[in-house]
Design a protein around this motif. Structure first.
Motif, mmCIF file in Angstrom:
data_model
loop_
_atom_site.group_PDB
_atom_site.id
_atom_site.type_symbol
_atom_site.label_atom_id
_atom_site.label_comp_id
_atom_site.label_asym_id
_atom_site.label_seq_id
_atom_site.Cartn_x
_atom_site.Cartn_y
_atom_site.Cartn_z
ATOM 1 N N GLY A 171 -45.672 56.712 16.175
ATOM 2 C CA GLY A 171 -46.425 56.234 15.020
ATOM 3 C C GLY A 171 -46.922 57.385 14.177
ATOM 4 N N GLY A 172 -46.525 57.370 12.904
ATOM 5 C CA GLY A 172 -46.891 58.447 11.981
ATOM 6 C C GLY A 172 -47.946 58.024 10.979
ATOM 7 N N GLY A 173 -48.885 57.197 11.407
ATOM 8 C CA GLY A 173 -50.027 56.832 10.572
ATOM 9 C C GLY A 173 -51.132 57.855 10.736
ATOM 10 N N LEU A 217 -50.621 61.242 13.073
ATOM 11 C CA LEU A 217 -50.582 62.519 12.355
ATOM 12 C C LEU A 217 -51.759 63.413 12.731
ATOM 13 C CD1 LEU A 217 -49.387 61.155 8.910
ATOM 14 C CD2 LEU A 217 -48.066 62.586 10.493
ATOM 15 N N THR A 218 -52.936 62.804 12.899
ATOM 16 C CA THR A 218 -54.108 63.585 13.323
ATOM 17 C C THR A 218 -53.899 64.117 14.739
ATOM 18 O OG1 THR A 218 -55.578 62.319 11.872
ATOM 19 C CG2 THR A 218 -56.616 63.536 13.675
ATOM 20 N N ALA A 219 -53.332 63.297 15.615
ATOM 21 C CA ALA A 219 -53.040 63.762 16.977
ATOM 22 C C ALA A 219 -52.094 64.960 16.942
ATOM 23 C CB ALA A 219 -52.437 62.628 17.810
ATOM 24 N N SER A 220 -51.080 64.900 16.091
ATOM 25 C CA SER A 220 -50.144 66.021 15.956
ATOM 26 C C SER A 220 -50.866 67.287 15.503
ATOM 27 C CB SER A 220 -49.043 65.657 14.959
ATOM 28 O OG SER A 220 -48.209 66.766 14.714
ATOM 29 N N ILE A 221 -51.736 67.157 14.519
ATOM 30 C CA ILE A 221 -52.500 68.300 14.009
ATOM 31 C C ILE A 221 -53.354 68.910 15.125
ATOM 32 C CG2 ILE A 221 -54.389 68.980 12.464
ATOM 33 C CD1 ILE A 221 -53.219 66.830 10.472
ATOM 34 N N VAL A 269 -42.806 60.383 16.060
ATOM 35 C CA VAL A 269 -41.704 59.554 15.581
ATOM 36 C C VAL A 269 -42.302 58.352 14.860
ATOM 37 C CG1 VAL A 269 -40.009 60.312 17.291
ATOM 38 C CG2 VAL A 269 -41.443 58.352 17.813
ATOM 39 N N GLU A 270 -41.780 58.078 13.676
ATOM 40 C CA GLU A 270 -42.253 56.970 12.840
ATOM 41 C C GLU A 270 -41.039 56.221 12.336
ATOM 42 O OE1 GLU A 270 -43.607 54.147 10.804
ATOM 43 O OE2 GLU A 270 -45.152 55.385 11.767
ATOM 44 N N ARG A 271 -41.001 54.919 12.567
ATOM 45 C CA ARG A 271 -39.819 54.136 12.202
ATOM 46 C C ARG A 271 -39.627 53.992 10.706
ATOM 47 N NH1 ARG A 271 -40.990 48.182 11.779
ATOM 48 N NH2 ARG A 271 -43.245 48.052 11.949
ATOM 49 N N HIS A 272 -40.698 54.066 9.942
ATOM 50 C CA HIS A 272 -40.571 53.988 8.489
ATOM 51 C C HIS A 272 -40.076 55.327 7.932
ATOM 52 C CE1 HIS A 272 -43.445 50.674 9.328
ATOM 53 N NE2 HIS A 272 -42.644 50.058 8.471
ATOM 54 N N PRO A 273 -39.393 55.302 6.798
ATOM 55 C CA PRO A 273 -38.835 56.544 6.252
ATOM 56 C C PRO A 273 -39.878 57.501 5.683
ATOM 57 C CG PRO A 273 -38.407 54.722 4.766
ATOM 58 C CD PRO A 273 -38.998 54.133 6.011
ATOM 59 N N GLU A 280 -37.189 55.547 15.320
ATOM 60 C CA GLU A 280 -37.911 54.519 16.073
ATOM 61 C C GLU A 280 -37.842 54.791 17.569
ATOM 62 O OE1 GLU A 280 -37.896 49.640 16.444
ATOM 63 O OE2 GLU A 280 -36.238 50.647 15.437
ATOM 64 N N LEU A 281 -38.961 54.628 18.258
ATOM 65 C CA LEU A 281 -38.992 54.678 19.716
ATOM 66 C C LEU A 281 -38.535 53.304 20.196
ATOM 67 C CD1 LEU A 281 -39.817 55.850 22.500
ATOM 68 C CD2 LEU A 281 -42.130 55.005 22.029
ATOM 69 N N VAL A 282 -37.396 53.244 20.866
ATOM 70 C CA VAL A 282 -36.859 51.953 21.294
ATOM 71 C C VAL A 282 -37.002 51.708 22.788
ATOM 72 C CG1 VAL A 282 -35.277 51.655 19.367
ATOM 73 C CG2 VAL A 282 -34.497 52.861 21.385
ATOM 74 N N ASP A 283 -37.211 52.778 23.570
ATOM 75 C CA ASP A 283 -37.346 52.602 25.014
ATOM 76 C C ASP A 283 -37.894 53.886 25.616
ATOM 77 O OD1 ASP A 283 -37.038 51.222 27.492
ATOM 78 O OD2 ASP A 283 -35.190 52.354 27.894
#
Length: 166
Positions: free
Chosen positions: A10-12, A16-20, A32-36, A137-140
């Motif tokens: 999830g790239g919300g 994104l804050t977790a990544s930072i 990973v974020e399923r939306h472009p 997308e994370l599928v599994d």
């Protein structure tokens, strides 16, 4: 196969804050974020003082504030019959009152999610060792004793795997 310490689905704002935060600690992560891309709709817009404190520590507070509504333009809440209709009530919420400023040196901010996410994405992308994969997308995922194997699907529907230590 790519190996990372942390896989963030999830790239919300939270992802994104977790990544930072992880990048600041030197932890390799992959968002990973399923939306472009980031959100194109306003969604949530209130960022509380504690979150702004975290954004200050991460060095992104000024950019978030610049993307949001000026503090002096967000002092109260108005209820009305319609967008241009009769005003029913006008209220100054606690978070906008002077006593709220005594709880933190950092003020809350009004920045809609579609304005916030590009700021966080750009900041996260600039910090090694984190990585971002939009349109993925994370599928599994499967966990064994010492790692997790995730199956990802990119926009072209090709499959790939990513491994994260447990």
């Amino acid at each position: 196969m790519r190996e990372v310490d942390v896989l963030i689905a999830g790239g919300g704002p939270v992802g994104l804050t977790a990544s930072i935060l992880l990048s600041r600690l030197g932890v390799a992560s992959l968002v990973v974020e399923r939306h472009p891309g980031t959100s194109i709709h306003p969604k949530a817009r209130g960022i509380n003082a504690r979150t702004m404190e975290i954004y200050r520590q991460c060095g992104v507070e000024p950019t978030v504030r610049a993307a949001g509504l000026a503090h002096e333009r967000s002092r109260f809440i108005v209820w009305a019959r319609s967008l241009a209709g009769e005003e029913l009530e006008r209220r100054v919420p606690w978070r906008s009152r002077p006593e709220a400023q005594q709880t933190s040196p950092v003020l809350r901010c009004l920045c809609a999610q579609d304005d916030l996410e590009p700021v966080l994405r750009a900041h996260a992308a600039s910090l090694p060792p984190g990585g971002l994969r939009f349109g993925t997308e994370l599928v599994d995922f499967r966990q064994d004793a010492d790692h997790v194997t995730a199956t990802l699907r990119d926009a072209s529907r090709a499959r790939s795997s990513s491994t994260s230590s447990a």
